[in-house]
Write a protein that holds these residues in place. Sequence first.
Motif, short mmCIF file in Angstrom:
data_model
loop_
_atom_site.label_atom_id
_atom_site.label_comp_id
_atom_site.label_asym_id
_atom_site.label_seq_id
_atom_site.Cartn_x
_atom_site.Cartn_y
_atom_site.Cartn_z
N ASP A 3 -1.75 8.47 -16.28
CA ASP A 3 -1.69 9.92 -16.46
C ASP A 3 -3.06 10.37 -16.94
O ASP A 3 -3.40 10.22 -18.12
CB ASP A 3 -0.60 10.27 -17.47
N TRP A 4 -3.85 10.92 -16.03
CA TRP A 4 -5.23 11.26 -16.36
C TRP A 4 -5.34 12.34 -17.43
O TRP A 4 -6.38 12.47 -18.07
CB TRP A 4 -5.98 11.67 -15.09
N LYS A 5 -4.29 13.11 -17.63
CA LYS A 5 -4.33 14.13 -18.68
C LYS A 5 -4.41 13.49 -20.07
O LYS A 5 -4.80 14.15 -21.03
CB LYS A 5 -3.09 15.02 -18.59
N LYS A 6 -4.03 12.23 -20.16
CA LYS A 6 -4.03 11.54 -21.46
C LYS A 6 -5.30 10.71 -21.69
O LYS A 6 -5.39 9.98 -22.66
CB LYS A 6 -2.81 10.62 -21.55
N VAL A 7 -6.27 10.83 -20.78
CA VAL A 7 -7.49 10.02 -20.86
C VAL A 7 -8.71 10.93 -20.92
O VAL A 7 -8.86 11.83 -20.09
CB VAL A 7 -7.62 9.08 -19.63
N ASP A 8 -9.58 10.70 -21.90
CA ASP A 8 -10.84 11.45 -21.92
C ASP A 8 -12.07 10.54 -21.94
O ASP A 8 -13.20 11.02 -21.81
CB ASP A 8 -10.89 12.45 -23.08
N THR A 9 -11.86 9.23 -22.12
CA THR A 9 -12.97 8.28 -22.08
C THR A 9 -12.59 7.12 -21.17
O THR A 9 -11.53 6.51 -21.34
CB THR A 9 -13.29 7.73 -23.49
N VAL A 10 -13.46 6.82 -20.20
CA VAL A 10 -13.21 5.74 -19.25
C VAL A 10 -14.24 4.64 -19.48
O VAL A 10 -15.45 4.88 -19.40
CB VAL A 10 -13.29 6.25 -17.79
N LEU A 11 -13.76 3.45 -19.80
CA LEU A 11 -14.61 2.28 -20.04
C LEU A 11 -14.44 1.33 -18.86
O LEU A 11 -13.32 0.90 -18.57
CB LEU A 11 -14.21 1.59 -21.35
N LEU A 12 -15.52 1.01 -18.20
CA LEU A 12 -15.45 0.22 -16.98
C LEU A 12 -16.26 -1.07 -17.10
O LEU A 12 -17.44 -1.05 -17.47
CB LEU A 12 -15.99 1.03 -15.79
N ASP A 13 -15.62 -2.17 -16.79
CA ASP A 13 -16.30 -3.45 -16.64
C ASP A 13 -17.16 -3.40 -15.37
O ASP A 13 -16.95 -2.54 -14.51
CB ASP A 13 -15.24 -4.56 -16.55
N LEU A 167 -9.39 4.63 -21.71
CA LEU A 167 -8.91 3.75 -20.64
C LEU A 167 -9.96 2.67 -20.41
O LEU A 167 -11.15 2.97 -20.26
CB LEU A 167 -8.71 4.54 -19.35
N LEU A 168 -9.53 1.41 -20.39
CA LEU A 168 -10.40 0.29 -20.03
C LEU A 168 -9.88 -0.33 -18.73
O LEU A 168 -8.69 -0.66 -18.63
CB LEU A 168 -10.42 -0.77 -21.13
N ILE A 169 -10.78 -0.49 -17.77
CA ILE A 169 -10.46 -1.21 -16.54
C ILE A 169 -11.33 -2.46 -16.50
O ILE A 169 -12.57 -2.36 -16.55
CB ILE A 169 -10.70 -0.34 -15.29
N ASP A 170 -10.70 -3.63 -16.43
CA ASP A 170 -11.44 -4.90 -16.53
C ASP A 170 -10.64 -5.97 -15.79
O ASP A 170 -9.41 -6.00 -15.87
CB ASP A 170 -11.61 -5.28 -18.01
N ASP A 171 -11.34 -6.86 -15.09
CA ASP A 171 -10.64 -7.92 -14.37
C ASP A 171 -10.29 -9.10 -15.27
O ASP A 171 -9.52 -9.98 -14.87
CB ASP A 171 -11.46 -8.42 -13.18
#
Length: 218
Positions: A3-13, A167-171
């Motif tokens: 739910d993108w409305k609940k995310v304001d910081t995106v952390l990407l590997d 939000l963190l996206i990481d493999d």
Amino acid sequence: MIDWKKVDTVLLDMDGTLLDLNFDNHFWKEFVPLKFAEKQGLSIQAAKLQLEPRFKSMEGKLEWYCLDYWSDVLELDIAGLKAEISGLISVLPHVTEFLGKVRRSPKKVYLVTNAHRDSLGLKMEKTCLQPFFDGIISSHDLGFPKEHAEFWRLLQQQIPFEKQTALLIDDSLTVLDSARQFGIAHLISVSKPDTRQPKKQITAYPAIEDFRELMEGL
């Protein structure tokens, strides 16, 4: 999935999340053993038998990601070797489209990687992804790998963010575990970090095969 409305910081590997892990897998599993074998007068198989336990013993430690460390212990120019096969560096499918959408949104987006600065610089040069980010943080700058709880505490000091809206996206499942223990609320894994390997079955976290799955509602 998110739910993108609940995310304001995106952390990407980076490796295996934004970039195809095939480069790193080929480099460490094939190219480094080849060059080590040539230098030591060994067969490639003998070189692999020597290197694999040494690599395994450093997994999850900052040294595992440190090109200077491996250059010293293997007596090889690791950064130079990476540059030799840099043509294999590639962005995973639909990553650029996703980054463009995030960049046009009000959300802050940061590249958060264990990659050594030399490797990071080479990959940004080859992929031209740097302009998409509000900041780029290497674990080598903070002194702890992402697998370590202290990394996240120091990261929050450097780029203030709220755990509940990050939000963190990481493999790496180990990294996701560490982030979860720290309290980051939104965690997503990647089921196909290496385009030449089969899709991984992941049950511990929501997982995407490519970034199209996250674009709805962004």
